[in-house]
Design an enzyme around this catalytic site. Structure first.
Site, PDB file in Angstrom:
ATOM      1  N   ASP A  35       0.881  -1.166   0.000  1.00 35.68           N
ATOM      2  CA  ASP A  35       0.000   0.000   0.000  1.00 35.68           C
ATOM      3  C   ASP A  35       0.919   1.216   0.000  1.00 35.68           C
ATOM      4  O   ASP A  35       1.697   1.414   0.950  1.00 35.68           O
ATOM      5  CB  ASP A  35      -0.888  -0.018   1.250  1.00 35.68           C
ATOM      6  CG  ASP A  35      -1.891   1.126   1.257  1.00 35.68           C
ATOM      7  OD1 ASP A  35      -1.593   2.193   0.670  1.00 35.68           O
ATOM      8  OD2 ASP A  35      -2.973   0.974   1.850  1.00 35.68           O
ATOM      9  N   PHE A  89      -9.815  10.631  -6.576  1.00 37.66           N
ATOM     10  CA  PHE A  89     -10.933  10.572  -5.627  1.00 37.66           C
ATOM     11  C   PHE A  89     -12.036  11.531  -6.067  1.00 37.66           C
ATOM     12  O   PHE A  89     -11.745  12.573  -6.657  1.00 37.66           O
ATOM     13  CB  PHE A  89     -10.453  10.953  -4.222  1.00 37.66           C
ATOM     14  CG  PHE A  89      -9.381  10.023  -3.685  1.00 37.66           C
ATOM     15  CD1 PHE A  89      -9.706   8.744  -3.232  1.00 37.66           C
ATOM     16  CD2 PHE A  89      -8.057  10.425  -3.645  1.00 37.66           C
ATOM     17  CE1 PHE A  89      -8.728   7.889  -2.747  1.00 37.66           C
ATOM     18  CE2 PHE A  89      -7.059   9.579  -3.158  1.00 37.66           C
ATOM     19  CZ  PHE A  89      -7.399   8.303  -2.707  1.00 37.66           C
ATOM     20  N   SER A 124       0.341  11.906 -16.201  1.00 35.40           N
ATOM     21  CA  SER A 124      -0.790  12.230 -17.064  1.00 35.40           C
ATOM     22  C   SER A 124      -0.596  13.613 -17.660  1.00 35.40           C
ATOM     23  O   SER A 124      -0.016  14.499 -17.020  1.00 35.40           O
ATOM     24  CB  SER A 124      -2.072  12.227 -16.224  1.00 35.40           C
ATOM     25  OG  SER A 124      -3.137  12.794 -16.945  1.00 35.40           O
ATOM     26  N   ALA A 144      -7.397  18.240  -7.755  1.00 38.27           N
ATOM     27  CA  ALA A 144      -6.255  17.677  -7.015  1.00 38.27           C
ATOM     28  C   ALA A 144      -5.468  16.674  -7.862  1.00 38.27           C
ATOM     29  O   ALA A 144      -4.241  16.570  -7.747  1.00 38.27           O
ATOM     30  CB  ALA A 144      -6.753  17.002  -5.746  1.00 38.27           C
ATOM     31  N   TYR A 145      -6.181  15.943  -8.730  1.00 40.91           N
ATOM     32  CA  TYR A 145      -5.497  14.938  -9.569  1.00 40.91           C
ATOM     33  C   TYR A 145      -4.491  15.630 -10.491  1.00 40.91           C
ATOM     34  O   TYR A 145      -3.343  15.193 -10.607  1.00 40.91           O
ATOM     35  CB  TYR A 145      -6.541  14.158 -10.378  1.00 40.91           C
ATOM     36  CG  TYR A 145      -5.956  13.074 -11.247  1.00 40.91           C
ATOM     37  CD1 TYR A 145      -5.614  11.835 -10.708  1.00 40.91           C
ATOM     38  CD2 TYR A 145      -5.738  13.282 -12.613  1.00 40.91           C
ATOM     39  CE1 TYR A 145      -5.074  10.828 -11.511  1.00 40.91           C
ATOM     40  CE2 TYR A 145      -5.202  12.287 -13.409  1.00 40.91           C
ATOM     41  CZ  TYR A 145      -4.870  11.064 -12.858  1.00 40.91           C
ATOM     42  OH  TYR A 145      -4.332  10.088 -13.653  1.00 40.91           O
ATOM     43  N   VAL A 155      -3.014  18.526 -10.102  1.00 46.63           N
ATOM     44  CA  VAL A 155      -1.871  19.048  -9.336  1.00 46.63           C
ATOM     45  C   VAL A 155      -0.936  17.900  -8.937  1.00 46.63           C
ATOM     46  O   VAL A 155       0.294  18.027  -9.005  1.00 46.63           O
ATOM     47  CB  VAL A 155      -2.359  19.836  -8.095  1.00 46.63           C
ATOM     48  CG1 VAL A 155      -1.201  20.232  -7.198  1.00 46.63           C
ATOM     49  CG2 VAL A 155      -3.141  21.079  -8.532  1.00 46.63           C
ATOM     50  N   LYS A 210      -0.313  15.121 -10.523  1.00 42.62           N
ATOM     51  CA  LYS A 210       0.480  14.644 -11.663  1.00 42.62           C
ATOM     52  C   LYS A 210       1.480  15.717 -12.120  1.00 42.62           C
ATOM     53  O   LYS A 210       2.594  15.402 -12.536  1.00 42.62           O
ATOM     54  CB  LYS A 210      -0.424  14.202 -12.820  1.00 42.62           C
ATOM     55  CG  LYS A 210      -1.304  12.992 -12.482  1.00 42.62           C
ATOM     56  CD  LYS A 210      -0.506  11.734 -12.131  1.00 42.62           C
ATOM     57  CE  LYS A 210      -1.388  10.489 -12.002  1.00 42.62           C
ATOM     58  NZ  LYS A 210      -0.666   9.273 -11.618  1.00 42.62           N
ATOM     59  N   VAL A 255      -7.161   6.134 -21.117  1.00 48.73           N
ATOM     60  CA  VAL A 255      -7.243   4.688 -21.312  1.00 48.73           C
ATOM     61  C   VAL A 255      -8.469   4.103 -20.613  1.00 48.73           C
ATOM     62  O   VAL A 255      -8.807   4.492 -19.485  1.00 48.73           O
ATOM     63  CB  VAL A 255      -5.958   4.028 -20.738  1.00 48.73           C
ATOM     64  CG1 VAL A 255      -6.019   2.513 -20.875  1.00 48.73           C
ATOM     65  CG2 VAL A 255      -4.716   4.570 -21.437  1.00 48.73           C
ATOM     66  N   THR A 313     -10.022   2.074 -18.301  1.00 49.86           N
ATOM     67  CA  THR A 313      -9.757   1.336 -17.061  1.00 49.86           C
ATOM     68  C   THR A 313     -10.840   1.778 -16.097  1.00 49.86           C
ATOM     69  O   THR A 313     -11.670   2.632 -16.446  1.00 49.86           O
ATOM     70  CB  THR A 313      -8.383   1.712 -16.438  1.00 49.86           C
ATOM     71  OG1 THR A 313      -8.418   3.102 -16.118  1.00 49.86           O
ATOM     72  CG2 THR A 313      -7.217   1.407 -17.347  1.00 49.86           C
TER      73      THR A 313
END
Ligand SMILES: NC(=O)c1ccc[n+]([C@@H]2O[C@H](COP(=O)([O-])OP(=O)(O)OC[C@H]3O[C@@H](n4cnc5c(N)ncnc54)[C@H](OP(=O)(O)O)[C@@H]3O)[C@@H](O)[C@H]2O)c1
Length: 268
Positions: free
Chosen positions: A69, A100, A141, A192-193, A195, A197, A224, A226
């Site tokens: 983890d 998230f 990304s 947030a994602y 920032v 990356k 992609v 997923t």
């Protein structure tokens, strides 16, 4: 020994860790690496999922399951100890990542913990096991394009003497600013994602300078299909993972400190 035979021996013996290997791009990267003759250590946070995923690839090559983890220091220490029994490592693919839902201080903190601090923790923990010439791949990304932040922040992140403390300080500033409702005023987006990356890309450049005997690169797999990418994504996991596999198998003369998509450098 020199020449193609030696290259083939080294290539066959490559031992490569892939985090978040139980599904999506991580699982497909494990498959592609195993097919190419690497010994893959497929790491997942649920041990049963890791064992199931590794068993599903048994016909492709050598795949060993591991429990990891990326936000849990004890899990990381135990995983690094388990890796020691395999001997030196030739590659690490920091693929585990999360997006998230929602946007507040807690989401910002958890996102950066998983997508930025996670890869840093794993790289630090496994670095003593990485052979000179080994590869470190940060699965990033294009959503982390520099243009998502203000010109001032861009300048800060592009500073030639940027170090890991400065990258982590920007991460902390973002989390605090989101909690205080001030992030836009400070030049950050409400995402947030993105920032996480963007800062992962900056960290890649910093680590490439710190770890000069390794090749540390970031890879954008494109959008992609997923669980994270969703069904409308235009790319298959095979297409997305092929650029990750490429960066994990770079030769000793390969590039370091770059961002790549499908094996080609891209801007950030
Ligand atoms: N799909 C896209 O379009 C796309 C585009 C650009 C970049 N990426 C990046 O590609 C990587 C893989 O994403 P994906 O599309 O394959 O998504 P996915 O199917 O949602 O897989 C994410 C993987 O990360 C693991 N993970 C999440 N948090 C973790 C933690 N704390 N510790 C260990 N593992 C953890 C998940 O494990 P569990 O099963 O236990 O949750 C899962 O194996 C991510 O870094 C993502 O940001 C994806």
């Amino acid at each position: 020994l020199t020449g193609p035979e030696t290259t083939a021996i080294w290539f066959d013996m490559r031992r490569i860790v892939v985090t978040g290997g139980n599904r999506g791009l991580g699982l497909e990267t494990c498959r592609q690496l195993a097919r190419k003759g690497a010994h893959v250590v497929l790491a997942a946070r649920d041990p049963e999922e890791a064992a199931k995923a590794a068993a599903s690839l048994s016909s492709e090559g050598t795949v060993s399951p591991g429990t990891l983890d990326v936000v849990d220091e004890r899990s990381i220490a135990a995983f690094a100890e388990a890796c020691r029994s395999y001997g030196p490592l030739h590659g690490l693919v920091n693929n585990a990542g999360a997006s998230f839902s929602g946007f507040d201080g807690d989401v910002a903190r958890r996102t950066l913990d998983t997508n930025l601090r996670g890869p840093l923790r794993i790289t630090d923990a496994l670095q003593p096991l990485l052979e000179p010439g080994a590869t470190v791949v940060m699965v990033s990304s294009q959503m982390g394009d520099l243009s998502v932040v203000s010109a001032g922040l861009q300048k800060e992140l592009m500073a030639p003497d940027l170090d890991r403390a400065a990258v982590l300080a920007v991460a902390d500033r973002f989390v605090r600013a989101v909690s205080d409702g001030k992030h836009e005023r400070l030049g950050f987006p409400s995402n947030a994602y993105s920032v996480s990356k963007l800062l992962l890309n900056a960290l890649t450049r910093v680590l490439a300078r710190e770890l000069q005997d390794l090749r540390v690169n970031a890879v954008c797999p494109g959008w992609v299909k997923t669980r994270m990418g969703g069904r409308s994504a235009p790319r298959s996991v095979e297409e997305g993972a092929s650029g990750i596999t490429w960066a994990a198998l770079l030769g000793v003369e390969g590039p370091t400190g770059g961002l790549f998509r499908d094996g080609q450098p891209i801007d950030w």
